[in-house]
Design a protein around this motif. Structure first.
Motif, PDB file in Angstrom:
ATOM      1  N   VAL A   1       0.846  -1.197   0.000  1.00  0.00           N
ATOM      2  CA  VAL A   1       0.000   0.000   0.000  1.00  0.00           C
ATOM      3  C   VAL A   1       0.878   1.242   0.000  1.00  0.00           C
ATOM      4  O   VAL A   1       2.022   1.204   0.464  1.00  0.00           O
ATOM      5  CB  VAL A   1      -0.946  -0.013   1.227  1.00  0.00           C
ATOM      6  CG1 VAL A   1      -0.155   0.139   2.517  1.00  0.00           C
ATOM      7  CG2 VAL A   1      -2.034   1.046   1.117  1.00  0.00           C
ATOM      8  N   PHE A   2       0.345   2.326  -0.543  1.00  0.00           N
ATOM      9  CA  PHE A   2       1.087   3.586  -0.676  1.00  0.00           C
ATOM     10  C   PHE A   2       2.420   3.366  -1.399  1.00  0.00           C
ATOM     11  O   PHE A   2       3.445   3.937  -1.025  1.00  0.00           O
ATOM     12  CB  PHE A   2       1.293   4.262   0.679  1.00  0.00           C
ATOM     13  CG  PHE A   2       0.024   4.774   1.290  1.00  0.00           C
ATOM     14  CD1 PHE A   2      -0.774   5.689   0.620  1.00  0.00           C
ATOM     15  CD2 PHE A   2      -0.402   4.318   2.519  1.00  0.00           C
ATOM     16  CE1 PHE A   2      -1.956   6.154   1.166  1.00  0.00           C
ATOM     17  CE2 PHE A   2      -1.587   4.777   3.081  1.00  0.00           C
ATOM     18  CZ  PHE A   2      -2.366   5.696   2.401  1.00  0.00           C
ATOM     19  N   VAL A   3       2.374   2.508  -2.409  1.00  0.00           N
ATOM     20  CA  VAL A   3       3.554   2.324  -3.255  1.00  0.00           C
ATOM     21  C   VAL A   3       3.610   3.507  -4.221  1.00  0.00           C
ATOM     22  O   VAL A   3       2.712   3.688  -5.042  1.00  0.00           O
ATOM     23  CB  VAL A   3       3.466   1.003  -4.041  1.00  0.00           C
ATOM     24  CG1 VAL A   3       4.711   0.831  -4.912  1.00  0.00           C
ATOM     25  CG2 VAL A   3       3.297  -0.175  -3.090  1.00  0.00           C
ATOM     26  N   PRO A   4       4.633   4.340  -4.143  1.00  0.00           N
ATOM     27  CA  PRO A   4       4.644   5.563  -4.964  1.00  0.00           C
ATOM     28  C   PRO A   4       4.988   5.283  -6.419  1.00  0.00           C
ATOM     29  O   PRO A   4       5.565   4.243  -6.761  1.00  0.00           O
ATOM     30  CB  PRO A   4       5.749   6.401  -4.301  1.00  0.00           C
ATOM     31  CG  PRO A   4       6.684   5.382  -3.733  1.00  0.00           C
ATOM     32  CD  PRO A   4       5.817   4.236  -3.276  1.00  0.00           C
ATOM     33  N   TYR A   5       4.619   6.228  -7.287  1.00  0.00           N
ATOM     34  CA  TYR A   5       5.096   6.193  -8.667  1.00  0.00           C
ATOM     35  C   TYR A   5       6.617   6.298  -8.678  1.00  0.00           C
ATOM     36  O   TYR A   5       7.214   7.044  -7.896  1.00  0.00           O
ATOM     37  CB  TYR A   5       4.571   7.397  -9.453  1.00  0.00           C
ATOM     38  CG  TYR A   5       3.158   7.306  -9.951  1.00  0.00           C
ATOM     39  CD1 TYR A   5       2.724   6.246 -10.742  1.00  0.00           C
ATOM     40  CD2 TYR A   5       2.245   8.330  -9.666  1.00  0.00           C
ATOM     41  CE1 TYR A   5       1.432   6.188 -11.226  1.00  0.00           C
ATOM     42  CE2 TYR A   5       0.947   8.287 -10.140  1.00  0.00           C
ATOM     43  CZ  TYR A   5       0.538   7.204 -10.919  1.00  0.00           C
ATOM     44  OH  TYR A   5      -0.744   7.161 -11.385  1.00  0.00           O
ATOM     45  N   THR A   6       7.261   5.597  -9.592  1.00  0.00           N
ATOM     46  CA  THR A   6       8.631   5.954  -9.946  1.00  0.00           C
ATOM     47  C   THR A   6       8.562   7.147 -10.902  1.00  0.00           C
ATOM     48  O   THR A   6       7.484   7.488 -11.411  1.00  0.00           O
ATOM     49  CB  THR A   6       9.344   4.788 -10.652  1.00  0.00           C
ATOM     50  OG1 THR A   6       8.651   4.497 -11.877  1.00  0.00           O
ATOM     51  CG2 THR A   6       9.363   3.552  -9.760  1.00  0.00           C
ATOM     52  N   LYS A   7       9.693   7.758 -11.177  1.00  0.00           N
ATOM     53  CA  LYS A   7       9.697   8.884 -12.105  1.00  0.00           C
ATOM     54  C   LYS A   7       9.175   8.444 -13.476  1.00  0.00           C
ATOM     55  O   LYS A   7       8.376   9.154 -14.099  1.00  0.00           O
ATOM     56  CB  LYS A   7      11.109   9.463 -12.237  1.00  0.00           C
ATOM     57  CG  LYS A   7      11.201  10.660 -13.172  1.00  0.00           C
ATOM     58  CD  LYS A   7      12.613  11.197 -13.259  1.00  0.00           C
ATOM     59  CE  LYS A   7      13.527  10.258 -14.010  1.00  0.00           C
ATOM     60  NZ  LYS A   7      14.879  10.833 -14.230  1.00  0.00           N
ATOM     61  N   GLU A   8       9.593   7.269 -13.914  1.00  0.00           N
ATOM     62  CA  GLU A   8       9.169   6.769 -15.228  1.00  0.00           C
ATOM     63  C   GLU A   8       7.663   6.532 -15.264  1.00  0.00           C
ATOM     64  O   GLU A   8       6.985   6.853 -16.246  1.00  0.00           O
ATOM     65  CB  GLU A   8       9.920   5.483 -15.560  1.00  0.00           C
ATOM     66  CG  GLU A   8      11.417   5.675 -15.815  1.00  0.00           C
ATOM     67  CD  GLU A   8      12.218   5.882 -14.537  1.00  0.00           C
ATOM     68  OE1 GLU A   8      11.681   5.586 -13.436  1.00  0.00           O
ATOM     69  OE2 GLU A   8      13.355   6.353 -14.626  1.00  0.00           O
ATOM     70  N   GLU A   9       7.112   5.961 -14.207  1.00  0.00           N
ATOM     71  CA  GLU A   9       5.676   5.709 -14.150  1.00  0.00           C
ATOM     72  C   GLU A   9       4.889   7.011 -14.103  1.00  0.00           C
ATOM     73  O   GLU A   9       3.824   7.130 -14.706  1.00  0.00           O
ATOM     74  CB  GLU A   9       5.345   4.854 -12.927  1.00  0.00           C
ATOM     75  CG  GLU A   9       5.847   3.429 -13.019  1.00  0.00           C
ATOM     76  CD  GLU A   9       5.770   2.691 -11.698  1.00  0.00           C
ATOM     77  OE1 GLU A   9       5.784   1.449 -11.706  1.00  0.00           O
ATOM     78  OE2 GLU A   9       5.703   3.357 -10.629  1.00  0.00           O
TER      79      GLU A   9
ATOM     80  N   MET B   1       4.659  17.833  -2.317  1.00  0.00           N
ATOM     81  CA  MET B   1       6.089  17.561  -2.461  1.00  0.00           C
ATOM     82  C   MET B   1       6.400  16.116  -2.833  1.00  0.00           C
ATOM     83  O   MET B   1       7.463  15.844  -3.403  1.00  0.00           O
ATOM     84  CB  MET B   1       6.825  17.908  -1.157  1.00  0.00           C
ATOM     85  CG  MET B   1       6.826  19.384  -0.809  1.00  0.00           C
ATOM     86  SD  MET B   1       7.844  19.773   0.634  1.00  0.00           S
ATOM     87  CE  MET B   1       9.501  19.592  -0.041  1.00  0.00           C
ATOM     88  N   CYS B   2       5.502  15.190  -2.513  1.00  0.00           N
ATOM     89  CA  CYS B   2       5.815  13.762  -2.652  1.00  0.00           C
ATOM     90  C   CYS B   2       4.983  13.159  -3.780  1.00  0.00           C
ATOM     91  O   CYS B   2       3.976  12.482  -3.538  1.00  0.00           O
ATOM     92  CB  CYS B   2       5.555  13.035  -1.335  1.00  0.00           C
ATOM     93  SG  CYS B   2       6.456  13.736   0.072  1.00  0.00           S
ATOM     94  N   GLN B   3       5.406  13.373  -5.016  1.00  0.00           N
ATOM     95  CA  GLN B   3       4.629  12.931  -6.168  1.00  0.00           C
ATOM     96  C   GLN B   3       5.162  11.655  -6.804  1.00  0.00           C
ATOM     97  O   GLN B   3       4.405  10.896  -7.388  1.00  0.00           O
ATOM     98  CB  GLN B   3       4.587  14.049  -7.217  1.00  0.00           C
ATOM     99  CG  GLN B   3       3.844  15.289  -6.725  1.00  0.00           C
ATOM    100  CD  GLN B   3       3.842  16.392  -7.750  1.00  0.00           C
ATOM    101  OE1 GLN B   3       4.852  16.649  -8.415  1.00  0.00           O
ATOM    102  NE2 GLN B   3       2.714  17.051  -7.900  1.00  0.00           N
ATOM    103  N   PHE B   4       6.451  11.425  -6.728  1.00  0.00           N
ATOM    104  CA  PHE B   4       7.060  10.202  -7.249  1.00  0.00           C
ATOM    105  C   PHE B   4       8.409  10.035  -6.578  1.00  0.00           C
ATOM    106  O   PHE B   4       8.881  10.933  -5.862  1.00  0.00           O
ATOM    107  CB  PHE B   4       7.213  10.262  -8.777  1.00  0.00           C
ATOM    108  CG  PHE B   4       8.016  11.433  -9.271  1.00  0.00           C
ATOM    109  CD1 PHE B   4       9.390  11.347  -9.438  1.00  0.00           C
ATOM    110  CD2 PHE B   4       7.386  12.646  -9.572  1.00  0.00           C
ATOM    111  CE1 PHE B   4      10.126  12.429  -9.889  1.00  0.00           C
ATOM    112  CE2 PHE B   4       8.114  13.740 -10.026  1.00  0.00           C
ATOM    113  CZ  PHE B   4       9.493  13.627 -10.185  1.00  0.00           C
ATOM    114  N   VAL B   5       9.045   8.878  -6.784  1.00  0.00           N
ATOM    115  CA  VAL B   5      10.360   8.638  -6.189  1.00  0.00           C
ATOM    116  C   VAL B   5      11.386   8.398  -7.294  1.00  0.00           C
ATOM    117  O   VAL B   5      11.055   7.942  -8.388  1.00  0.00           O
ATOM    118  CB  VAL B   5      10.344   7.438  -5.218  1.00  0.00           C
ATOM    119  CG1 VAL B   5       9.517   7.752  -3.988  1.00  0.00           C
ATOM    120  CG2 VAL B   5       9.840   6.168  -5.903  1.00  0.00           C
ATOM    121  N   ASP B   6      12.650   8.709  -6.961  1.00  0.00           N
ATOM    122  CA  ASP B   6      13.718   8.579  -7.943  1.00  0.00           C
ATOM    123  C   ASP B   6      15.032   8.344  -7.214  1.00  0.00           C
ATOM    124  O   ASP B   6      15.262   8.901  -6.127  1.00  0.00           O
ATOM    125  CB  ASP B   6      13.802   9.856  -8.787  1.00  0.00           C
ATOM    126  CG  ASP B   6      14.685   9.684 -10.022  1.00  0.00           C
ATOM    127  OD1 ASP B   6      14.926   8.536 -10.414  1.00  0.00           O
ATOM    128  OD2 ASP B   6      15.116  10.707 -10.577  1.00  0.00           O
TER     129      ASP B   6
END
Length: 422
Positions: free
Chosen positions: A175-183, A392-397
């Motif tokens: 749960v709450f698995v964030p988007y990667t930048k590519e996704e 601030m927390c839209q995706f991870v990279d």
């Protein structure tokens, strides 16, 4: 007490810390604020050895006492509200009287929703085995309380256990698995991050509103924010589907039992409506239930989302690192006395889910000595944190070359000194 008994996770999960592809040590990267983030290198054994043994002790009588307390207070609120709110009448000012009663009924449902979420948390304790030493009693109490709140108890218990086994893991968390930048780029139909326009505050507010009002039900119905499970439709991934890939095959009849609990609650609510009228059902069950939905998303989102928080690819994930990828916050009197410290001691809860909430503060103080700077706490208003995290927390990279596999939050709104690279 073994590691498995203490943490509530399987031997397989814990052994990932010593898997064939050993994680790197002395890793550093940069968080969304632009501050250095040091990746933890301590082990789960270091954490467990620091906790006093009496913190693991669970009392059925004490836990049932909290259930009784919350129910009694809800009944008391109901008695006072039902008796006195209809009596509010400003002679000769019917419009003012109607508005006043409406506001009081809103406050009434809000108060019931607070204690309703308190009961949800106690059912959550049941699912972890932290409620008592008797798992059959835990499951019965949890099934009754969660079913009343339209949460499929065993379905939640099983998927939530997997979340605890793989917290912060990009491909195994639940749960709450964030988007990667590519996704994130793909979801917006562009080719690189620089082509994504800044999201307006109004759009962020609408997304936030939808998340708080419908996020829980969307997650339960479609596994939204969970793992993708290619080849399955959204409904097939539902927490209500006995053959959902979220569950193991031997969970089938437990999922059916969860669904039966939900069906019994809907039957009860319908009879409530028939015998006492729509308004009575609306203010005493439906609106408090909406508040419980809100609180659950509000609390869990902020436990697992923060500009300082990492996520890990498989090559750098360990159980100890994943459990540290959570954050404690402060919700004042409500958090401590009505929400049973689920907000203030969540980091500890991810390390040792079987410690009951009434021992969690002492255990938190103990593990902080081991975690040091890796323990995360934020004392600002949680309402401000909610807005800040949404923006601030839209995706991870993993955009720092010497820390590949350690993924930090980034955004396209120009917030924070770190800008995502194309």
């Amino acid at each position: 007490m073994s590691v498995v008994e203490a943490t509530g996770v399987s031997v397989t999960s814990v052994s990932k810390e010593t898997s064939v592809s050993s994680p790197s040590s002395n890793l550093t990267t940069v968080d969304t604020y632009g501050r250095e983030f040091k990746v933890p290198d301590y082990t789960i054994k270091d954490i467990l050895s620091s906790i006093p043994k009496h913190c693991y002790e669970r009392s059925l009588v004490r836990s049932l006492g909290y259930v009784a307390r919350d129910i009694v207070l809800m009944v008391a609120i109901g008695y006072v509200g039902q008796k006195y709110i209809p009596m509010v009448d400003f002679a000769g000012h019917e419009d003012a009287s109607t508005v006043a009663r409406g506001l009081l009924w809103m406050g009434y449902s809000y108060a019931l929703g607070l204690f309703g979420f308190g009961l949800w948390i106690l059912a959550h304790e049941c699912g972890h085995g932290a409620f008592s030493d008797y798992q059959n009693i835990n499951d019965f109490v949890g099934w009754v309380l969660h079913s009343y709140l339209i949460v499929p108890y065993f379905s939640w218990k099983f998927s939530h256990a997997k979340h605890h086994k793989a917290t912060g893991h990009m491909t195994k968390d639940m749960v709450f698995v964030p988007y990667t930048k590519e996704e994130y780029v793909e979801a917006r139909g562009v080719s690189k991050i620089s082509e994504v326009m800044e999201e307006s505050p109004i759009w962020s507010f609408l997304v936030l509103l939808f998340q708080q009002l419908g996020g829980l039900q969307l997650y339960l119905a479609t596994n939204a924010t969970g793992q993708p499970y290619s080849g399955y439709s959204r409904i097939a991934k539902s927490h209500y589907a006995p053959k959902s890939p979220v569950f193991d095959k031997h969970h089938f009849w437990y999922i059916i039992l969860s669904d039966i609990g939900i069906g019994l609650t809907f039957t009860m609510v319908y009879q409530w409506y028939k015998n006492f009228g729509f308004f009575n059902m609306f203010v005493n069950w439906f609106m408090p239930w909406c508040w419980v939905n809100h609180w659950l998303v509000f609390v869990t989102f902020l436990q697992h989302t923060d500009p300082s928080m990492p996520h890990y690819k498989p090559n750098e994930w360990t159980f100890a690192r994943g459990a540290a990828a959570t954050i404690d916050r402060n919700f004042g009197f409500i958090g401590q006395h009505i929400f049973h410290d689920i907000i203030e001691t969540h980091v500890l809860h991810h390390y040792v889910s079987r410690i009951p909430f009434y021992n969690a503060r002492e255990a938190t103080d103990a593990i902080r000595k081991v975690m040091g700077d890796h323990y995360r706490y934020e004392g600002e208003s949680m309402w401000y944190s909610l807005w800040k995290c949404m923006r601030m927390c839209q995706f991870v990279d993993d955009d720092k070359d010497d820390a590949k596999g350690v993924m930090m939050f980034r955004n396209v709104n120009g917030l924070g000194p770190v800008k995502p690279r194309d």
